[in-house]
Design a protein around this motif. Structure first.
Motif, PDB file in Angstrom:
ATOM      1  N   VAL A  46       0.781  -1.272   0.045  1.00  0.00           N
ATOM      2  CA  VAL A  46       0.110  -0.005  -0.075  1.00  0.00           C
ATOM      3  C   VAL A  46       0.794   1.196   0.075  1.00  0.00           C
ATOM      4  O   VAL A  46       1.981   1.288   0.767  1.00  0.00           O
ATOM      5  CB  VAL A  46      -0.830  -0.024   1.335  1.00  0.00           C
ATOM      6  CG1 VAL A  46       0.011  -0.022   2.552  1.00  0.00           C
ATOM      7  CG2 VAL A  46      -1.839   1.047   1.080  1.00  0.00           C
ATOM      8  N   ASP A  47       0.500   2.049  -0.745  1.00  0.00           N
ATOM      9  CA  ASP A  47       1.338   3.327  -0.884  1.00  0.00           C
ATOM     10  C   ASP A  47       0.705   4.676   0.168  1.00  0.00           C
ATOM     11  O   ASP A  47      -0.201   4.270   0.875  1.00  0.00           O
ATOM     12  CB  ASP A  47       1.547   4.043  -2.265  1.00  0.00           C
ATOM     13  CG  ASP A  47       0.113   4.328  -2.665  1.00  0.00           C
ATOM     14  OD1 ASP A  47      -1.030   4.406  -2.196  1.00  0.00           O
ATOM     15  OD2 ASP A  47      -0.129   4.295  -3.939  1.00  0.00           O
ATOM     16  N   GLY A  48       1.283   5.504  -0.218  1.00  0.00           N
ATOM     17  CA  GLY A  48       0.950   6.803   0.965  1.00  0.00           C
ATOM     18  C   GLY A  48      -0.617   7.319   0.847  1.00  0.00           C
ATOM     19  O   GLY A  48      -1.026   7.966   1.942  1.00  0.00           O
ATOM     20  N   ASP A  49      -1.165   7.034  -0.220  1.00  0.00           N
ATOM     21  CA  ASP A  49      -2.688   7.439  -0.400  1.00  0.00           C
ATOM     22  C   ASP A  49      -3.739   6.464  -0.393  1.00  0.00           C
ATOM     23  O   ASP A  49      -4.860   6.500  -0.409  1.00  0.00           O
ATOM     24  CB  ASP A  49      -2.789   8.320  -1.657  1.00  0.00           C
ATOM     25  CG  ASP A  49      -2.859   7.277  -2.986  1.00  0.00           C
ATOM     26  OD1 ASP A  49      -2.132   6.187  -2.730  1.00  0.00           O
ATOM     27  OD2 ASP A  49      -2.590   7.907  -3.882  1.00  0.00           O
ATOM     28  N   GLY A  50      -3.199   5.356   0.011  1.00  0.00           N
ATOM     29  CA  GLY A  50      -3.980   4.088   0.371  1.00  0.00           C
ATOM     30  C   GLY A  50      -4.589   3.381  -0.896  1.00  0.00           C
ATOM     31  O   GLY A  50      -5.108   2.562  -0.808  1.00  0.00           O
ATOM     32  N   THR A  51      -3.531   3.494  -1.969  1.00  0.00           N
ATOM     33  CA  THR A  51      -3.561   2.586  -3.168  1.00  0.00           C
ATOM     34  C   THR A  51      -2.882   1.272  -2.586  1.00  0.00           C
ATOM     35  O   THR A  51      -1.727   1.219  -2.332  1.00  0.00           O
ATOM     36  CB  THR A  51      -2.938   3.470  -4.380  1.00  0.00           C
ATOM     37  OG1 THR A  51      -3.880   4.575  -4.702  1.00  0.00           O
ATOM     38  CG2 THR A  51      -3.123   2.446  -5.669  1.00  0.00           C
TER      39      THR A  51
END
Length: 589
Positions: free
Chosen positions: A556-561
């Motif tokens: 998961v990346d920093g924007d919730g993707t």
């Protein structure tokens, strides 16, 4: 030997003398003498003839000189008893118990005289008896003096006999239910530690709540009102209890008085509802519900009937399903005039004046009709529906009293006192964003008197940080510090408001489960985190950190993707200010 016979007390001595004579009876001096005791265990004798008592009995003392002898008989008597000490001296026993007393004889010099026999007697044989060996048996409460007689000398012990102590108090029946006014007889069994009943003991009765139930000194309980009370029976510091539950006697009849009433429109009368049980006993404190068959004719509240229009209405009182009724006949009397108690009123801002208005019929009789009050200019003066005029601001206005289309008026003139000071409370306050607090401005005139109706305007030096309504309600908008000012009559008062962010209370991740494919299908999905404070308000602009518990399944990346990696399940966590929420990601092949 002289004396030829003598008595001596054990431990004491007597001196014997011997006279030696020849055959003619002439005294021979200087001859050797040898003294001996025939029973040295009873009396001993020294070489000079001093005899000492050793033990009670008789001994023969012999003196010998040149083969000739003479004797004396010595009787040794016991040491006389001077005192008799009985122990214990003041024993305490309960009825039925025993205690061993011991009698010790003493000589005059305090020497113990063992082996002496005591004769025992009781001074109060109905309280305590005593055996020949000094064993005392307690028979009844009281005090008995026990005597020990040794050789005519008497000693004593005062024995106190107490009742058998109470161990338990049992109240029967243990529970009772009754209606108000009823009675029940309770009984108390007083018992010792073995469970044996102790008759004749005094019992005291008390109620934990005498407003619910009272209890007589004989244990009879009378119900007073609905509720529960604990009845306690006490004896010698021990107690037992019973629980009494009091319920209300059911209502059997409801009677409304008066049975009929005549009113004119606007008049009122009070009806009374009397509730009784099946025996005809009046029941107090019962809930009564009132209703009217025609509210356009008469309304009723708590038994107070108000005539609202001409006609006939039936007023019903209901209690516990039982009803009673009264008939109300209403007639109308038209209002002809409305007279006002004052024609003119002069006030300063914040001042008040009570005005009364009386509707009257054509004959000038006062009518109990409703009056509506109205002001011509609320910025000058207001008026309550009770006719209380309050000065608001300088100017002049007309206050009108209206009843059934008829009016009475009063002219109100208001002047404003000068404002002396404005004080804002509290002086400082802390708010979180979106929260509110109310400031209060106290306006005083130049004399220091509070101007309760002074016009106050509110302002914020940083409305983007904290806004304020004209009611003094401050709302925190963004973090920072703002000064709130209250102004009245050219005078100002201020308060400082510190605005801070509301802390994150919960983090909710949506969707709660995300289904993805591995590298051969749909690999990505979007998660969102909703932050809320303790009141459930959504919080924005806060930092959220995302993490995967199993990056080999999903990242998961920093924007919730979320990006799928390999088949499996991974928990994705969103964290903000120490609070977190999770979602489950399932990756299929």
């Amino acid at each position: 030997m002289s004396p030829g016979q003598a008595s001596v007390i054990v431990g004491q001595s007597v001196t014997l003398s011997a006279q030696v004579t020849d055959e003619q009876g002439n005294v021979l001096s200087g001859r050797p003498l040898t003294f001996s005791s025939g029973t040295p265990g009873v009396a001993s004798v020294s070489s000079t003839g001093v005899v000492t008592g050793v033990a009670a009995g008789t001994a023969t003392i012999t003196v010998t000189s040149e083969g000739k002898s003479g004797t004396a008989t010595i009787t040794v008597v016991p040491i006389p008893v001077a005192r008799v000490n009985v122990s214990p001296a003041q024993p305490n026993v309960t009825v039925g118990q025993t205690v061993q007393l011991n009698a010790a004889a003493e000589a005059a010099n305090g020497q113990a005289l063992p082996g002496r026999t005591a004769t025992w007697t009781s001074g109060a044989p109905l309280v305590a008896s005593v055996s020949s060996t000094g064993v005392v048996t307690a028979l009844a409460p009281g005090t008995a003096v026990i005597f020990a007689n040794i050789e005519g000398v008497i000693g004593s012990s005062a024995v106190t006999v107490r009742e058998v102590p109470v161990a338990t108090v049992v109240v029967t029946p243990p529970t009772s239910s009754m209606v108000v006014g009823a009675s029940v007889q309770l009984s108390a069994s007083v018992r010792d530690a073995s469970g044996a009943e102790l008759p004749g003991r005094l019992v005291g009765w008390t109620s934990s709540d005498e407003t619910v139930a009272i209890v007589s000194s004989a244990g009879r309980v009378t119900a007073i009102k609905v509720g529960t009370a604990t009845i306690t029976a006490s004896s010698d510091g021990k107690s037992g209890t019973a629980t009494v539950t009091v319920t209300a006697a059911p209502v059997a009849t409801v009677t409304v008085t008066p049975a009929t009433a005549s009113l004119t429109v606007g008049q009122t009368t009070t009806l009374a509802a009397e509730t009784r049980d099946a025996n005809g006993t009046v029941l107090t404190g019962r809930q009564v519900t009132w209703s009217t068959s025609n509210a356009s004719v008469a309304t009723v509240s708590s038994g107070v009937v108000t005539a609202t229009g001409p006609g006939t209405a039936t007023i019903t009182a209901t209690s516990e399903g039982k009803t009673g009724t009264a008939t109300v006949n209403v007639t109308a009397v038209p209002v002809a005039t409305v007279s006002v108690s004052l024609a003119t009123v002069s006030l300063t801002t914040g001042g008040t004046q009570q005005i009364t208005a009386t509707p009257r019929d054509a004959q000038g009789n006062a009518l109990a009709r409703p009056v509506t009050w109205q002001t011509g200019n609320a910025s000058v003066a207001t008026v309550t529906q009770a006719g209380l005029i309050t000065a608001v601001g300088p100017g002049s206005t007309t206050v009108t009293a209206t009843s059934e289309g008829k009016v009475g008026t009063v002219t109100v003139t208001v002047t404003a006192p000068a404002v002396g000071s404005v004080a804002v409370a509290p002086l400082t306050a802390s708010l979180i964003v979106a929260a509110t607090t109310t400031l209060v401005a106290t306006v005083r005139d130049v004399s220091g008197a509070v101007m309760s109706n002074a016009q106050v305007s509110w302002s914020s030096d940083k409305p983007g940080t904290a806004s304020v309504t004209q009611g003094g309600v401050v709302t925190g908008l963004v973090p920072g510090t703002a000064k709130i000012t209250a102004t009245a009559g050219g005078k100002n008062g201020t308060a400082t408001i510190d605005v801070t962010l509301a802390p994150v209370a919960t983090v909710a991740v949506a969707p709660s489960q995300l289904n993805l494919r591995d590298r051969n299908g749909q690999r990505t999905g979007q998660l969102t985190a909703t932050l809320r404070d303790a009141q459930g308000n959504i919080l924005t602009g806060r930092e959220v950190k995302w993490s995967s518990a199993n990056t080999s399944v999903a990242k998961v990346d920093g924007d919730g993707t979320v990006t799928a990696q390999d088949p499996g399940t991974a928990t994705i966590t969103a964290t903000s200010e120490g609070k977190s929420g999770t979602a489950s990601v399932v990756v299929q092949s």
